[in-house]
Motif scaffolding. Structure first.
Motif, mmCIF file in Angstrom:
data_model
loop_
_atom_site.group_PDB
_atom_site.id
_atom_site.type_symbol
_atom_site.label_atom_id
_atom_site.label_comp_id
_atom_site.label_asym_id
_atom_site.label_seq_id
_atom_site.Cartn_x
_atom_site.Cartn_y
_atom_site.Cartn_z
ATOM 1 N N VAL A 31 0.858 -1.181 0.000
ATOM 2 C CA VAL A 31 0.000 0.000 0.000
ATOM 3 C C VAL A 31 0.898 1.236 0.000
ATOM 4 O O VAL A 31 2.091 1.159 0.264
ATOM 5 C CB VAL A 31 -0.926 0.029 1.248
ATOM 6 C CG1 VAL A 31 -1.907 -1.132 1.236
ATOM 7 C CG2 VAL A 31 -0.130 0.059 2.539
ATOM 8 N N GLN A 32 0.298 2.367 -0.301
ATOM 9 C CA GLN A 32 0.952 3.659 -0.112
ATOM 10 C C GLN A 32 0.431 4.218 1.201
ATOM 11 O O GLN A 32 -0.777 4.255 1.431
ATOM 12 C CB GLN A 32 0.615 4.618 -1.250
ATOM 13 C CG GLN A 32 1.363 4.337 -2.522
ATOM 14 C CD GLN A 32 2.852 4.626 -2.376
ATOM 15 O OE1 GLN A 32 3.261 5.610 -1.765
ATOM 16 N NE2 GLN A 32 3.668 3.758 -2.940
ATOM 17 N N ARG A 33 1.325 4.661 2.064
ATOM 18 C CA ARG A 33 0.960 5.242 3.358
ATOM 19 C C ARG A 33 1.316 6.724 3.360
ATOM 20 O O ARG A 33 2.352 7.106 2.846
ATOM 21 C CB ARG A 33 1.757 4.599 4.493
ATOM 22 C CG ARG A 33 1.598 3.135 4.642
ATOM 23 C CD ARG A 33 2.603 2.666 5.717
ATOM 24 N NE ARG A 33 2.374 1.307 6.079
ATOM 25 C CZ ARG A 33 1.500 0.930 7.000
ATOM 26 N NH1 ARG A 33 0.788 1.813 7.630
ATOM 27 N NH2 ARG A 33 1.345 -0.341 7.278
ATOM 28 N N VAL A 67 -4.214 5.335 3.744
ATOM 29 C CA VAL A 67 -3.717 4.111 3.123
ATOM 30 C C VAL A 67 -4.436 3.928 1.792
ATOM 31 O O VAL A 67 -5.662 3.998 1.729
ATOM 32 C CB VAL A 67 -3.983 2.882 4.012
ATOM 33 C CG1 VAL A 67 -3.541 1.605 3.320
ATOM 34 C CG2 VAL A 67 -3.296 3.025 5.347
ATOM 35 N N VAL A 68 -3.643 3.710 0.728
ATOM 36 C CA VAL A 68 -4.189 3.480 -0.610
ATOM 37 C C VAL A 68 -3.510 2.230 -1.173
ATOM 38 O O VAL A 68 -2.285 2.152 -1.163
ATOM 39 C CB VAL A 68 -3.916 4.681 -1.542
ATOM 40 C CG1 VAL A 68 -4.440 4.413 -2.943
ATOM 41 C CG2 VAL A 68 -4.520 5.949 -0.981
ATOM 42 N N CYS A 116 -12.676 6.580 7.580
ATOM 43 C CA CYS A 116 -13.682 6.511 6.523
ATOM 44 C C CYS A 116 -13.025 5.945 5.271
ATOM 45 O O CYS A 116 -11.870 6.254 4.965
ATOM 46 C CB CYS A 116 -14.233 7.907 6.253
ATOM 47 S SG CYS A 116 -15.610 7.927 5.102
ATOM 48 N N LEU A 117 -13.781 5.140 4.555
ATOM 49 C CA LEU A 117 -13.333 4.575 3.298
ATOM 50 C C LEU A 117 -13.890 5.423 2.161
ATOM 51 O O LEU A 117 -15.086 5.675 2.101
ATOM 52 C CB LEU A 117 -13.829 3.126 3.179
ATOM 53 C CG LEU A 117 -13.260 2.290 2.050
ATOM 54 C CD1 LEU A 117 -11.756 2.104 2.216
ATOM 55 C CD2 LEU A 117 -13.950 0.934 2.027
ATOM 56 N N PHE A 118 -13.012 5.877 1.288
ATOM 57 C CA PHE A 118 -13.397 6.670 0.129
ATOM 58 C C PHE A 118 -13.199 5.835 -1.130
ATOM 59 O O PHE A 118 -12.290 5.012 -1.202
ATOM 60 C CB PHE A 118 -12.545 7.943 0.023
ATOM 61 C CG PHE A 118 -12.809 8.937 1.117
ATOM 62 C CD1 PHE A 118 -13.720 9.965 0.928
ATOM 63 C CD2 PHE A 118 -12.157 8.848 2.332
ATOM 64 C CE1 PHE A 118 -13.971 10.887 1.926
ATOM 65 C CE2 PHE A 118 -12.400 9.763 3.345
ATOM 66 C CZ PHE A 118 -13.314 10.781 3.140
ATOM 67 N N ARG A 119 -14.045 6.084 -2.131
ATOM 68 C CA ARG A 119 -13.935 5.418 -3.431
ATOM 69 C C ARG A 119 -13.859 6.478 -4.519
ATOM 70 O O ARG A 119 -14.532 7.497 -4.457
ATOM 71 C CB ARG A 119 -15.167 4.560 -3.728
ATOM 72 C CG ARG A 119 -15.327 3.380 -2.865
ATOM 73 C CD ARG A 119 -16.578 2.584 -3.269
ATOM 74 N NE ARG A 119 -16.857 1.558 -2.308
ATOM 75 C CZ ARG A 119 -16.273 0.369 -2.294
ATOM 76 N NH1 ARG A 119 -15.394 0.070 -3.212
ATOM 77 N NH2 ARG A 119 -16.579 -0.519 -1.373
ATOM 78 N N ARG A 120 -13.040 6.188 -5.513
ATOM 79 C CA ARG A 120 -12.985 7.010 -6.724
ATOM 80 C C ARG A 120 -12.717 6.063 -7.882
ATOM 81 O O ARG A 120 -11.684 5.396 -7.893
ATOM 82 C CB ARG A 120 -11.890 8.068 -6.648
ATOM 83 C CG ARG A 120 -11.897 9.012 -7.834
ATOM 84 C CD ARG A 120 -10.793 10.063 -7.701
ATOM 85 N NE ARG A 120 -10.901 11.048 -8.745
ATOM 86 C CZ ARG A 120 -10.459 10.853 -9.995
ATOM 87 N NH1 ARG A 120 -9.904 9.711 -10.353
ATOM 88 N NH2 ARG A 120 -10.595 11.820 -10.894
ATOM 89 N N LYS A 121 -13.655 5.971 -8.800
ATOM 90 C CA LYS A 121 -13.583 4.975 -9.876
ATOM 91 C C LYS A 121 -13.447 3.600 -9.234
ATOM 92 O O LYS A 121 -14.292 3.191 -8.463
ATOM 93 C CB LYS A 121 -12.462 5.288 -10.857
ATOM 94 C CG LYS A 121 -12.633 6.601 -11.591
ATOM 95 C CD LYS A 121 -11.514 6.783 -12.576
ATOM 96 C CE LYS A 121 -11.644 8.101 -13.314
ATOM 97 N NZ LYS A 121 -10.558 8.283 -14.264
ATOM 98 N N ASN A 122 -12.345 2.887 -9.524
ATOM 99 C CA ASN A 122 -12.123 1.564 -8.932
ATOM 100 C C ASN A 122 -11.196 1.601 -7.722
ATOM 101 O O ASN A 122 -10.848 0.562 -7.179
ATOM 102 C CB ASN A 122 -11.544 0.608 -9.979
ATOM 103 C CG ASN A 122 -12.523 0.356 -11.100
ATOM 104 O OD1 ASN A 122 -13.706 0.150 -10.852
ATOM 105 N ND2 ASN A 122 -12.035 0.379 -12.329
ATOM 106 N N MET A 172 -9.538 4.269 -0.741
ATOM 107 C CA MET A 172 -8.624 5.023 0.109
ATOM 108 C C MET A 172 -9.209 5.026 1.518
ATOM 109 O O MET A 172 -10.374 5.371 1.711
ATOM 110 C CB MET A 172 -8.491 6.465 -0.402
ATOM 111 C CG MET A 172 -7.655 7.361 0.489
ATOM 112 S SD MET A 172 -7.590 9.076 -0.123
ATOM 113 C CE MET A 172 -6.508 8.873 -1.541
ATOM 114 N N LEU A 173 -8.395 4.646 2.487
ATOM 115 C CA LEU A 173 -8.820 4.663 3.886
ATOM 116 C C LEU A 173 -8.137 5.825 4.583
ATOM 117 O O LEU A 173 -6.910 5.910 4.605
ATOM 118 C CB LEU A 173 -8.443 3.339 4.567
ATOM 119 C CG LEU A 173 -8.802 3.227 6.044
ATOM 120 C CD1 LEU A 173 -10.308 3.342 6.260
ATOM 121 C CD2 LEU A 173 -8.273 1.908 6.611
#
Length: 190
Positions: free
Chosen positions: A73-75, A93-94, A162-168, A171-172
């Motif tokens: 992941v990217q932190r 975290v992504v 919170c969990l975010f979505r963008r397209k597929n 991101m937490l």
């Protein structure tokens, strides 16, 4: 302190489960951008980048992000500061596979507020928030920020994620509210 300090958090879907003080409840349940609200409470707002690098996520992050264990992941860890006083530790975290395609610009954020991007992008969907009180031994509080937090963390800290979505992409974002947030002037005082 016990011989085996607790290093995990119990996340809840409702803020009442962690019983925050009334003043802190307002911050935890904020539905708009935390960055915008913090700017309204200070003369100078700043994002202080502690680290942004590849790593391996934690078990509860894998579950929330639906990732196989030990996935890269990217932190990103930052301190949100009001008038040079850190008030929030933000941790993002992504999954590595989605950072470039679904989160353009994530790698080059530097000291730019992630909140401005999340709340300004119509493609971003925000999921359900969760709330917890983190012990000082929690892994989030042991990273690059350990020296700073050692002096301020003698008890549980209120946090939300919170969990975010963008397209597929997923991101937490986890935000840990430091005790200093309670000393910010009210909007009426500004």
């Amino acid at each position: 302190m016990s011989a085996h300090p607790v290093s995990y958090a119990c996340w809840h879907r409702h803020v009442n489960a962690i019983n925050p003080p009334r003043e802190l409840r307002r911050w935890l349940t904020l539905k708009t951008s935390l960055t915008v609200r913090l700017r309204a409470h200070c003369r100078q707002f700043r994002v202080h980048l502690l680290q942004q690098r590849p790593g391996v996520g934690r078990l509860d992050e894998f579950r929330l992000l639906s990732l196989p264990q030990r996935c890269c992941v990217q932190r990103r860890e930052v301190l949100l500061c009001c008038d040079e006083q850190p008030v929030v530790l933000a941790y993002t975290v992504v999954p590595s596979r989605s950072t470039q395609s679904d989160w353009p610009g994530f790698h080059s954020l530097g000291e730019t507020s992630l909140g401005e991007i999340l709340f300004g992008d119509p493609l971003v969907e925000r999921g359900e928030r969760q709330f917890a009180r983190l012990p000082p031994t929690h892994p989030l509080l042991q990273g690059a920020n350990a020296n700073f937090l050692r002096s301020t963390t003698e008890y549980l800290l209120y946090s939300r994620r919170c969990l975010f979505r963008r397209k597929n992409g997923l991101m937490l974002v986890t935000e840990v509210f430091l005790p200093s947030i309670m000393t910010l002037p009210t909007l009426a005082d500004r």
